[in-house]
Design a protein around this motif. Structure first.
Motif, PDB file in Angstrom:
ATOM      1  N   GLN A 160      11.564  78.441  60.377  1.00 30.06           N
ATOM      2  CA  GLN A 160      12.640  77.205  59.901  1.00 30.06           C
ATOM      3  C   GLN A 160      12.845  76.332  61.229  1.00 30.06           C
ATOM      4  O   GLN A 160      13.416  75.353  61.092  1.00 30.06           O
ATOM      5  CB  GLN A 160      13.628  77.600  59.321  1.00 30.06           C
ATOM      6  CG  GLN A 160      13.653  78.108  58.020  1.00 30.06           C
ATOM      7  CD  GLN A 160      14.972  78.503  57.206  1.00 30.06           C
ATOM      8  OE1 GLN A 160      15.967  78.958  58.078  1.00 30.06           O
ATOM      9  NE2 GLN A 160      14.994  78.595  55.900  1.00 30.06           N
ATOM     10  N   PRO A 164       6.267  82.538  51.672  1.00 28.39           N
ATOM     11  CA  PRO A 164       7.188  83.621  51.708  1.00 28.39           C
ATOM     12  C   PRO A 164       7.046  84.263  53.298  1.00 28.39           C
ATOM     13  O   PRO A 164       5.974  84.491  53.696  1.00 28.39           O
ATOM     14  CB  PRO A 164       6.968  84.637  50.991  1.00 28.39           C
ATOM     15  CG  PRO A 164       5.681  84.383  50.462  1.00 28.39           C
ATOM     16  CD  PRO A 164       5.347  83.075  50.682  1.00 28.39           C
ATOM     17  N   ASP A 219       7.534  74.619  53.018  1.00 24.46           N
ATOM     18  CA  ASP A 219       8.752  75.122  52.977  1.00 24.46           C
ATOM     19  C   ASP A 219       8.546  76.798  53.099  1.00 24.46           C
ATOM     20  O   ASP A 219       7.907  77.224  52.350  1.00 24.46           O
ATOM     21  CB  ASP A 219       9.006  74.885  51.345  1.00 24.46           C
ATOM     22  CG  ASP A 219       9.596  73.338  51.338  1.00 24.46           C
ATOM     23  OD1 ASP A 219      10.017  72.976  52.088  1.00 24.46           O
ATOM     24  OD2 ASP A 219       9.247  72.945  50.026  1.00 24.46           O
ATOM     25  N   LEU A 242      12.263  84.417  58.833  1.00 25.89           N
ATOM     26  CA  LEU A 242      12.442  83.169  58.288  1.00 25.89           C
ATOM     27  C   LEU A 242      12.858  82.167  59.454  1.00 25.89           C
ATOM     28  O   LEU A 242      12.712  80.920  59.533  1.00 25.89           O
ATOM     29  CB  LEU A 242      13.414  83.324  57.114  1.00 25.89           C
ATOM     30  CG  LEU A 242      13.659  81.919  56.579  1.00 25.89           C
ATOM     31  CD1 LEU A 242      12.526  81.103  55.971  1.00 25.89           C
ATOM     32  CD2 LEU A 242      14.842  82.178  55.406  1.00 25.89           C
ATOM     33  N   ARG A 266      10.182  80.604  52.973  1.00 25.71           N
ATOM     34  CA  ARG A 266      11.433  81.223  52.098  1.00 25.71           C
ATOM     35  C   ARG A 266      11.324  82.657  52.721  1.00 25.71           C
ATOM     36  O   ARG A 266      10.386  83.065  53.041  1.00 25.71           O
ATOM     37  CB  ARG A 266      11.339  80.938  50.719  1.00 25.71           C
ATOM     38  CG  ARG A 266      10.137  81.728  50.033  1.00 25.71           C
ATOM     39  CD  ARG A 266      10.001  81.527  48.656  1.00 25.71           C
ATOM     40  NE  ARG A 266       9.032  82.315  48.094  1.00 25.71           N
ATOM     41  CZ  ARG A 266       7.782  81.928  47.746  1.00 25.71           C
ATOM     42  NH1 ARG A 266       7.426  80.976  48.521  1.00 25.71           N
ATOM     43  NH2 ARG A 266       7.036  82.794  47.260  1.00 25.71           N
ATOM     44  N   ARG A 267      12.406  83.109  52.436  1.00 24.55           N
ATOM     45  CA  ARG A 267      12.390  84.835  53.035  1.00 24.55           C
ATOM     46  C   ARG A 267      11.723  85.567  51.963  1.00 24.55           C
ATOM     47  O   ARG A 267      11.862  85.391  50.758  1.00 24.55           O
ATOM     48  CB  ARG A 267      13.893  85.538  53.178  1.00 24.55           C
ATOM     49  CG  ARG A 267      13.825  86.590  53.824  1.00 24.55           C
ATOM     50  CD  ARG A 267      15.343  87.122  54.191  1.00 24.55           C
ATOM     51  NE  ARG A 267      16.069  86.248  54.966  1.00 24.55           N
ATOM     52  CZ  ARG A 267      16.071  86.356  56.245  1.00 24.55           C
ATOM     53  NH1 ARG A 267      15.092  86.864  56.737  1.00 24.55           N
ATOM     54  NH2 ARG A 267      16.488  85.288  56.876  1.00 24.55           N
ATOM     55  N   SER A 320       4.496  76.412  49.805  1.00 24.15           N
ATOM     56  CA  SER A 320       5.885  77.019  49.827  1.00 24.15           C
ATOM     57  C   SER A 320       5.458  78.597  50.249  1.00 24.15           C
ATOM     58  O   SER A 320       4.525  79.156  49.335  1.00 24.15           O
ATOM     59  CB  SER A 320       6.473  77.240  48.379  1.00 24.15           C
ATOM     60  OG  SER A 320       7.568  77.920  48.457  1.00 24.15           O
TER      61      SER A 320
END
Length: 620
Positions: free
Chosen positions: A97, A89, A120, A93, A122-123, A87
């Motif tokens: 994605q 950051p 995954d 993004l 995420r921003r 995961s």
């Protein structure tokens, strides 16, 4: 398969089954620092490349932190391989994605490291750490150089620099990664040596420090190091306004099939395998929406031939300053080569084969390649596996090479400008030259130490004594063996290539349990009516225009071409099942300006006629 959840950019893991990693803040446990970058260059780094740097650092450091099981392939490697879920950051993004980014990223890393990857994104939360955080030593001037290349301090990377700078007269920016000050000292020593010889204006050196902080490494194979290294090369290249950079690595080590069937570890890595490099090019090109090229100027050379590049440039006196060993923790001031790892064995054979032992005495190694006692642990087996592997290569005729060494097949369609047949022939010749170099070193040593061998004065656990005292010696093949083997192969009938189209299950089936499904099935479904109609009329199968195929699949032209590339890669295991090499046109053929079609040489059969020896899944 061990499963790990890696939470990046956080101070504490969310659960007991997760680990936290962070490149900044009070909980920082990953070091990422790039020295000696000019302020002008730094201004050319977009946030997307900072995202890539952080991602590469997390992947590399997690690779070291998360242990594997046994390095033996018990239970088909279930304890060796890991399932890694990251995961992460990111600042950009929307780009991360993109499903194509995820697919190419996970696929390339999976082939590189034998692990399974999920991501995954995420921003990144505000405030986002400024990019200047990673560039502590900014300078005001920066020379404009011809090339950007990755520099490790080993023989290959030094030979590449010498060839470009000394022989070809180029100027170059070198990017050197280190996780230990000992490694950086080696790189700086070589740069300083070249500077003293008058090449200081042609070389810039950018050292990059990436390592775990406050955590001891548990996994030392460093299979994802080349991903990190390539990301660093890309960032520096783009800072310099370039769309290419170079890996200096000889071709044998790039292909690097496993020397022993049940031992993997560092000896079967794919750090610069052509398939990995093409995957990295695809990833970088998708991310930047710009074509990126990774050059490998030494790929068609053996280690001996690379080492000779140093001699030809009159730089032999610097050979002893290069270091290839991957165990810096045990280096001493006088000995920086353990002599037992695969890199040390490969290096020493090359130095001896190139006739450069006067510039690197055996005392530089903690274990002498030929005369040292290797009876402890796995040391003798490693060296014997190396020699035995290349004995087998030397005895293999060209017609059997891809069958006896199927690991090579995955590289055949990864050389731009070369057909798979041409690539296969060049790889065969490359491996034959390397095998001859290994043989020459052994035979010369047996001649030199024959009296000591006869008197049993060498350690029985030495490589030379073991090679000399083997009880079974294979008879030399007849002089016309190659011609006889070729004639026999030519007399064999061509294999019948069958497939079944399972409309109900939405699968295309092949013998051995291989199948295509998902998006790969839809490609075949779009082409099969032309194929069937032509077969019914006993006519040539027409090509389906590229734009029409893309429309039928409901994707863009570029996405359609990428999907065809993925389809072809999923069929690579058929090479082993069928015992023949397959190229990119073996199942779906491409013809410029005409389009695509299913290969007319294939035969469609019923689902019940497909032999299944156990389910083998091909991912779409």
């Amino acid at each position: 398969m061990k499963r790990f959840f890696v939470e990046c950019g956080v101070s504490q893991p969310s659960g007991s089954d997760a680990i936290a990693m962070d490149v900044h803040g009070d909980a920082k446990n990953v070091n990422l620092r790039i020295d000696y970058i000019s302020r002008t260059m730094l201004g050319n780094v977009p946030d997307l490349l900072i995202d890539l740097l952080e991602l590469a650092a997390y992947i590399y450091c997690a690779d070291q932190r998360l242990g594997r099981g046994s390095d033996k392939l018990t239970n088909f490697g279930e304890n060796w391989r890991r399932s890694l879920h990251f995961s992460v950051p990111v600042r950009q993004l929307e780009i991360w994605q993109n499903p194509e980014v995820h697919e190419v990223l996970a696929g390339t890393l999976g082939f590189l490291s034998d692990d399974s990857y999920e991501f995954d994104f995420r921003r990144a939360e505000t405030p986002v750490q400024p990019k200047e955080l990673y560039f502590p030593h900014l300078i005001d001037a920066s020379a404009e150089h011809d090339e950007v290349a990755l520099f490790s301090g080993g023989i290959d990377s030094f030979a590449g620099v010498v060839n470009d700078v000394v022989t070809l007269g180029k100027s170059i920016t070198l990017v050197g990664h280190y996780s230990s000050s000992k490694v950086r000292n080696v790189q700086e020593s070589l740069i300083e040596g070249l500077s003293q010889k008058g090449f200081d204006r042609r070389i810039s050196y950018i050292p990059v420090w990436v390592s775990n902080q406050g955590v001891s490494a548990r996994e030392f194979t460093q299979r994802t190091r080349s991903f990190l290294f390539a990301c660093l090369g890309l960032v520096v290249a783009r800072m310099s306004g370039k769309d290419r950079f170079s890996f200096y690595e000889n071709g044998v080590i790039s292909i690097n099939p496993p020397l022993a069937g049940d031992v993997i570890g560092g000896r079967a890595t794919r750090t610069t395998h052509p398939k990995v490099l093409r995957g990295l090019e695809a990833l970088f090109s998708i991310l930047l929406d710009h074509q990126i090229e990774i050059q490998t100027p030494l790929h068609w050379l053996t280690k001996k031939e690379v080492t000779q590049k140093i001699k030809e440039a009159d730089m032999s006196d610097m050979l002893g300053q290069t270091v290839s060993c991957t165990r810096p923790r045990i280096w001493t001031e006088r000995q920086k080569h353990c002599g037992v790892c695969s890199q040390c064995i490969d290096r020493r054979f090359a130095v001896l084969a190139a006739g450069m032992e006067d510039h690197e005495p055996s005392s530089n190694y903690m274990r002498d390649l030929l005369l040292g006692d290797r009876s402890a642990d796995d040391d003798l087996r490693m060296a014997l596996s190396y020699v035995s592997f290349f004995q087998k290569v030397a005895a293999t005729p060209k017609e059997r090479f891809l069958v006896d060494f199927p690991e090579v097949v995955s590289a055949l369609d990864q050389f731009p400008g070369l057909s798979p047949d041409d690539a296969g022939e060049r790889i065969y010749n490359l491996f034959q030259r390397h095998a001859k170099a290994v043989e020459d070193v052994i035979t010369a040593a047996i001649s030199e130490h024959g009296a000591r061998l006869y008197r049993n004065e060498l350690p029985s656990g030495s490589l030379l004594a073991t090679c000399f005292s083997r009880g079974h010696v294979e008879a030399a093949p007849a002089p016309d063996y190659d011609a006889q083997a070729k004639a026999f192969i030519d007399r064999l009938s061509s294999p019948i290539l069958d497939f079944a189209f399972d409309e109900a299950a939405k699968r295309v089936l092949f013998h051995g349990g291989h199948h295509l499904d998902g998006a790969n099935f839809r490609v075949v479904a779009a082409l099969i009516e032309n194929f069937r109609e032509a077969k019914r009329q006993r006519a040539d199968v027409p090509f389906f225009p590229a734009t029409e195929l893309a429309d039928r699949l409901g994707v863009s032209d570029q996405s359609m071409r990428q999907q065809l590339g993925r389809l072809r890669k999923t069929l690579e295991p058929l090479t082993v099942t069928l015992g023949i090499p397959l190229d990119q046109d073996s199942f779906v053929q491409t013809k410029e300006r005409a389009g695509y079609r299913l290969n007319p040489e294939w035969r469609e059969v019923s689902v019940g006629d497909i032999r299944v020896k156990g389910e083998v899944t091909s991912q779409a």
